[in-house]
Motif scaffolding. Structure first.
Motif, PDB file in Angstrom:
ATOM      1  N   LEU A 174       0.766  -1.596   0.093  1.00  0.00           N
ATOM      2  CA  LEU A 174      -0.127   0.174   0.209  1.00  0.00           C
ATOM      3  C   LEU A 174       0.524   1.705   0.043  1.00  0.00           C
ATOM      4  CD1 LEU A 174      -2.651  -1.383   2.621  1.00  0.00           C
ATOM      5  CD2 LEU A 174      -2.652  -1.133   0.119  1.00  0.00           C
ATOM      6  N   VAL A 175       1.666   1.437   0.575  1.00  0.00           N
ATOM      7  CA  VAL A 175       2.630   2.051   1.231  1.00  0.00           C
ATOM      8  C   VAL A 175       3.189   2.366  -0.107  1.00  0.00           C
ATOM      9  CG1 VAL A 175       4.456   3.472   2.107  1.00  0.00           C
ATOM     10  CG2 VAL A 175       2.959   2.582   3.088  1.00  0.00           C
ATOM     11  N   ALA A 176       4.224   1.996  -1.196  1.00  0.00           N
ATOM     12  CA  ALA A 176       4.580   1.280  -2.174  1.00  0.00           C
ATOM     13  C   ALA A 176       3.617   2.210  -3.642  1.00  0.00           C
ATOM     14  CB  ALA A 176       5.261   0.193  -3.417  1.00  0.00           C
TER      15      ALA A 176
ATOM     16  N   ALA B  24       0.365   1.038 -11.605  1.00  0.00           N
ATOM     17  CA  ALA B  24       1.000   1.118 -10.783  1.00  0.00           C
ATOM     18  C   ALA B  24       0.194   0.264  -9.340  1.00  0.00           C
ATOM     19  CB  ALA B  24       0.430   2.607 -10.232  1.00  0.00           C
ATOM     20  N   VAL B  25      -0.647  -0.731 -10.382  1.00  0.00           N
ATOM     21  CA  VAL B  25      -0.960  -1.589  -9.050  1.00  0.00           C
ATOM     22  C   VAL B  25       0.155  -3.224  -9.151  1.00  0.00           C
ATOM     23  CG1 VAL B  25      -2.416  -3.972  -8.378  1.00  0.00           C
ATOM     24  CG2 VAL B  25      -3.558  -1.731  -8.252  1.00  0.00           C
ATOM     25  N   PRO B  26       0.453  -3.566  -9.875  1.00  0.00           N
ATOM     26  CA  PRO B  26       1.201  -5.250 -10.372  1.00  0.00           C
ATOM     27  C   PRO B  26       2.581  -3.801  -9.768  1.00  0.00           C
ATOM     28  CG  PRO B  26       0.665  -4.504 -12.374  1.00  0.00           C
ATOM     29  CD  PRO B  26      -0.329  -3.431 -11.793  1.00  0.00           C
ATOM     30  N   ILE B  27       3.269  -3.231 -10.289  1.00  0.00           N
ATOM     31  CA  ILE B  27       4.845  -2.289  -9.801  1.00  0.00           C
ATOM     32  C   ILE B  27       4.116  -2.104  -8.915  1.00  0.00           C
ATOM     33  CG2 ILE B  27       6.313  -0.116 -10.363  1.00  0.00           C
ATOM     34  CD1 ILE B  27       4.598   0.018 -13.433  1.00  0.00           C
TER      35      ILE B  27
ATOM     36  N   LEU C 153       5.333  -5.862  -6.952  1.00  0.00           N
ATOM     37  CA  LEU C 153       7.200  -6.132  -7.413  1.00  0.00           C
ATOM     38  C   LEU C 153       7.383  -5.502  -6.769  1.00  0.00           C
ATOM     39  CD1 LEU C 153       6.022  -6.619 -11.177  1.00  0.00           C
ATOM     40  CD2 LEU C 153       6.641  -8.564  -9.641  1.00  0.00           C
ATOM     41  N   LEU C 154       7.784  -4.376  -6.532  1.00  0.00           N
ATOM     42  CA  LEU C 154       8.293  -3.561  -6.045  1.00  0.00           C
ATOM     43  C   LEU C 154       8.315  -4.277  -4.288  1.00  0.00           C
ATOM     44  CD1 LEU C 154      10.280  -0.907  -5.148  1.00  0.00           C
ATOM     45  CD2 LEU C 154       7.829   0.548  -4.813  1.00  0.00           C
ATOM     46  N   ALA C 155       7.299  -4.204  -3.536  1.00  0.00           N
ATOM     47  CA  ALA C 155       6.902  -4.934  -2.160  1.00  0.00           C
ATOM     48  C   ALA C 155       7.515  -5.546  -2.159  1.00  0.00           C
ATOM     49  CB  ALA C 155       5.671  -4.694  -1.915  1.00  0.00           C
ATOM     50  N   ARG C 156       7.849  -7.006  -3.297  1.00  0.00           N
ATOM     51  CA  ARG C 156       8.391  -7.801  -3.067  1.00  0.00           C
ATOM     52  C   ARG C 156      10.072  -7.916  -2.608  1.00  0.00           C
ATOM     53  NH1 ARG C 156       6.258 -12.821  -6.770  1.00  0.00           N
ATOM     54  NH2 ARG C 156       7.556 -13.613  -5.416  1.00  0.00           N
TER      55      ARG C 156
ATOM     56  N   ALA D 224       2.022   5.554  -7.922  1.00  0.00           N
ATOM     57  CA  ALA D 224       0.655   5.891  -8.756  1.00  0.00           C
ATOM     58  C   ALA D 224       0.608   7.221  -9.428  1.00  0.00           C
ATOM     59  CB  ALA D 224      -0.904   5.448  -7.068  1.00  0.00           C
ATOM     60  N   PRO D 225       1.303   8.305  -8.339  1.00  0.00           N
ATOM     61  CA  PRO D 225       0.595   9.257  -8.418  1.00  0.00           C
ATOM     62  C   PRO D 225       1.883   9.206  -9.907  1.00  0.00           C
ATOM     63  CG  PRO D 225       0.678   9.551  -6.555  1.00  0.00           C
ATOM     64  CD  PRO D 225       1.103   8.333  -6.707  1.00  0.00           C
TER      65      PRO D 225
END
Length: 63
Positions: A6-8, A48-51, A54-57, A13-14
């Protein structure tokens, strides 16, 4: 740890929405209406959702 994606997303997203809107506005098209701008913003939010996921993982894998 569901907070990290969520933080990512809040950060990613913006940025993507702004990039998509900038690309839309720099194209030399006539008739930039609100529908096209809203579509670009929604597309940035959706991409932005999949990015963010992936960034969080990747960030969780650094531990």
């Amino acid at each position: 740890m569901a907070r990290l994606p969520l933080v990512a997303y809040i950060l990613v997203a913006p940025v993507l929405m702004g990039v998509f809107l900038t690309v839309l506005l720099t194209l030399d098209m006539r008739g930039h209406d609100a529908t096209a701008m809203a579509g670009a913003a929604v597309a940035g939010a959706v991409v932005a959702v999949p990015i963010a996921w992936l960034l969080a993982r990747r960030l969780q894998g650094l531990r």
